[in-house]
Design an enzyme around this catalytic site. Structure first.
Site, PDB file in Angstrom:
ATOM      1  N   THR A 125      84.765 -62.934 -12.018  1.00 50.05           N
ATOM      2  CA  THR A 125      83.292 -62.989 -12.087  1.00 50.05           C
ATOM      3  C   THR A 125      82.943 -63.097 -13.558  1.00 50.05           C
ATOM      4  O   THR A 125      83.339 -62.255 -14.314  1.00 50.05           O
ATOM      5  CB  THR A 125      82.749 -61.718 -11.471  1.00 50.05           C
ATOM      6  OG1 THR A 125      83.175 -61.729 -10.133  1.00 50.05           O
ATOM      7  CG2 THR A 125      81.274 -61.571 -11.523  1.00 50.05           C
ATOM      8  N   GLU A 152      92.347 -59.110 -16.403  1.00 45.04           N
ATOM      9  CA  GLU A 152      92.746 -57.848 -15.764  1.00 45.04           C
ATOM     10  C   GLU A 152      94.260 -57.660 -15.815  1.00 45.04           C
ATOM     11  O   GLU A 152      95.026 -58.466 -15.275  1.00 45.04           O
ATOM     12  CB  GLU A 152      92.251 -57.826 -14.325  1.00 45.04           C
ATOM     13  CG  GLU A 152      90.741 -57.691 -14.243  1.00 45.04           C
ATOM     14  CD  GLU A 152      90.176 -57.827 -12.846  1.00 45.04           C
ATOM     15  OE1 GLU A 152      89.036 -57.407 -12.631  1.00 45.04           O
ATOM     16  OE2 GLU A 152      90.872 -58.366 -11.972  1.00 45.04           O
ATOM     17  N   THR A 175      86.606 -49.763  -3.771  1.00 43.70           N
ATOM     18  CA  THR A 175      86.495 -48.329  -3.542  1.00 43.70           C
ATOM     19  C   THR A 175      86.531 -47.535  -4.830  1.00 43.70           C
ATOM     20  O   THR A 175      86.183 -46.374  -4.843  1.00 43.70           O
ATOM     21  CB  THR A 175      87.632 -47.849  -2.632  1.00 43.70           C
ATOM     22  OG1 THR A 175      88.897 -48.232  -3.208  1.00 43.70           O
ATOM     23  CG2 THR A 175      87.516 -48.473  -1.261  1.00 43.70           C
TER      24      THR A 175
END
Length: 406
Positions: free
Chosen positions: A194, A279, A406
């Site tokens: 993103t 990441e 989560t």
């Protein structure tokens, strides 16, 4: 006109801009900045945007596209949140974006169509409108040049550092500034991922000219990076030009090429920061393909190599497994003769004319241990060149993305 040079500053370094950020409670971490407002005090502020090519486009992307079309490229404000993408949220998600723009416009005394909206974060979870509406009054009161520093932090999600760049140059007796911030670390493979970027300048640029130079700059920067091959639902690059410097950029004039060069430099700097912060990444890698028959072939080979999990894991382990690079080039769809291909890491030969270069394995691993690498592939088919910036793929990428929601 002088060359562009990097200076300290923020999105409000170009004259005519103010910005602020606040913790609205959208992110799960208490007190984390997650809502920002960028505003131009100039009544006639040109605007341009480049957006995701993903058919599943988020609500803020749809709204910003519509507003830019309706105003023919004029906008004065951007409302951006992190922590929630407001994507795949249906009619309610679009209403949230519309009401956010409407509320900001009322506070700023402008038309709702002059407000652009952007979001980044988890997909498929409704974005609570009240969290934004409750904080917009404070955001508008806090707008300043100093508070603009916080915008780069407010748009982060899995980013490990803030990404910003400010450039300045002189045009006669006047100075012109370009500033930009970006976010992105995963789901990065923009085809305009993103990924968000916001750019401000105090040059006077007509909307059509701004759109053209932004499109060209994005194609030479954000559209040439990849972390994981995924194109996001929310990719957005927005540029605002206040004109407060008094220096005009005219289509077809020297000023246009001069301004375009600065914009490319700014966008490439931000794009490489995104890849560097991929990441779990430990290495920034440029994949350069030369000697291709066409530019399209060069791009195909570079993208195939840059997106290959096998190549990227080999880079993570400093494994000189050049066969994986050759394999990726082979399935890219480009036309070339494998028997003519050379492959190097930096200036170290791994493959000559399609065969093992007879390198020392220890020396090759030492070369691959560097944190900044250039993988060079020469196809010896023509003169076309292509480059993609990427990163390695480590186990940390799995750790981050196995529990992102989560």
């Amino acid at each position: 006109m002088c060359a562009w040079r990097e200076i300290e500053g923020n999105l409000a370094t170009p004259r005519g801009f103010r910005a602020a950020a606040i913790a609205a409670g959208i992110k799960k971490v208490a007190g984390a900045l997650d809502l920002a407002l960028i505003f131009s005090d100039a009544r006639d502020t040109a605007a341009a945007g480049m957006f995701t090519t993903n058919r599943v486009a988020a609500a803020p992307v749809e709204l910003s596209r519509r507003h830019l079309k309706e105003t023919r490229g004029w906008a004065r404000a951007v409302v951006v949140n992190s922590g929630n993408a407001n994507a795949c949220t249906g009619a309610e998600g679009l209403r949230t974006s519309e009401e956010s723009a409407r509320a900001a416009a009322k506070l700023l005394g402008i038309s709702p169509r002059q407000v652009l909206v952007a979001s980044t974060g988890v997909i498929g979870v409704p974005l609570k409108l009240d969290l934004i509406l409750d904080q917009l009054p404070a955001l508008s009161r806090n707008l300043s040049t100093e508070s603009a520093d916080d915008v780069a932090r407010a748009i982060r999600t899995t980013d490990t550092f803030s990404k910003s760049c400010v450039l300045r140059t002189e045009a006669g007796v006047r100075s012109v500034c370009l500033a930009g911030v970006a976010k992105g670390a995963g789901m990065i493979h923009p085809r305009m991922a993103t990924m968000l970027a916001f750019i401000t300048t105090d040059a006077a640029v007509a909307p059509t000219v701004l759109r053209d130079v932004l499109c060209a700059a994005v194609n030479e920067s954000f559209n040439h990076i990849t972390v994981d091959g995924d194109t996001s639902t929310n990719d957005t690059v927005l540029a605002l030009a206040s004109g407060a410097s008094g220096v005009t950029v005219r289509a077809g004039a020297k000023s246009a090429s001069w301004f375009a060069a600065g914009l490319v430099e700014l966008c490439q700097t931000l794009a490489k920061l995104i890849v560097k912060d991929g990441e779990g990444a430990s290495k920034l890698v440029a994949v350069e393909v030369r000697g291709a028959k066409t530019a399209a072939d060069a791009d195909r080979v570079a993208r195939a190599i840059a997106n290959s999990p096998l190549v990227k894991t080999a880079l993570a382990g400093s494994d000189p497994n050049w066969g994986r690079i050759m394999c990726a080039a082979g399935y890219s769809g480009a036309r070339f003769d494998p028997a003519k291909v050379d492959i190097l890491v930096n200036d170290f030969f791994l493959c000559r004319a399609g065969l093992d270069a007879g390198f020392d394995d220890t020396a090759a691993r030492r070369e691959l241990d560097q944190k900044h690498l250039t993988i060079r592939i020469d196809l010896h088919q023509g003169r076309a060149f292509g480059r993609i910036w990427t990163c390695d793929l480590t186990h940390d990428y799995i750790t981050i993305n196995a529990s992102y929601r989560t």
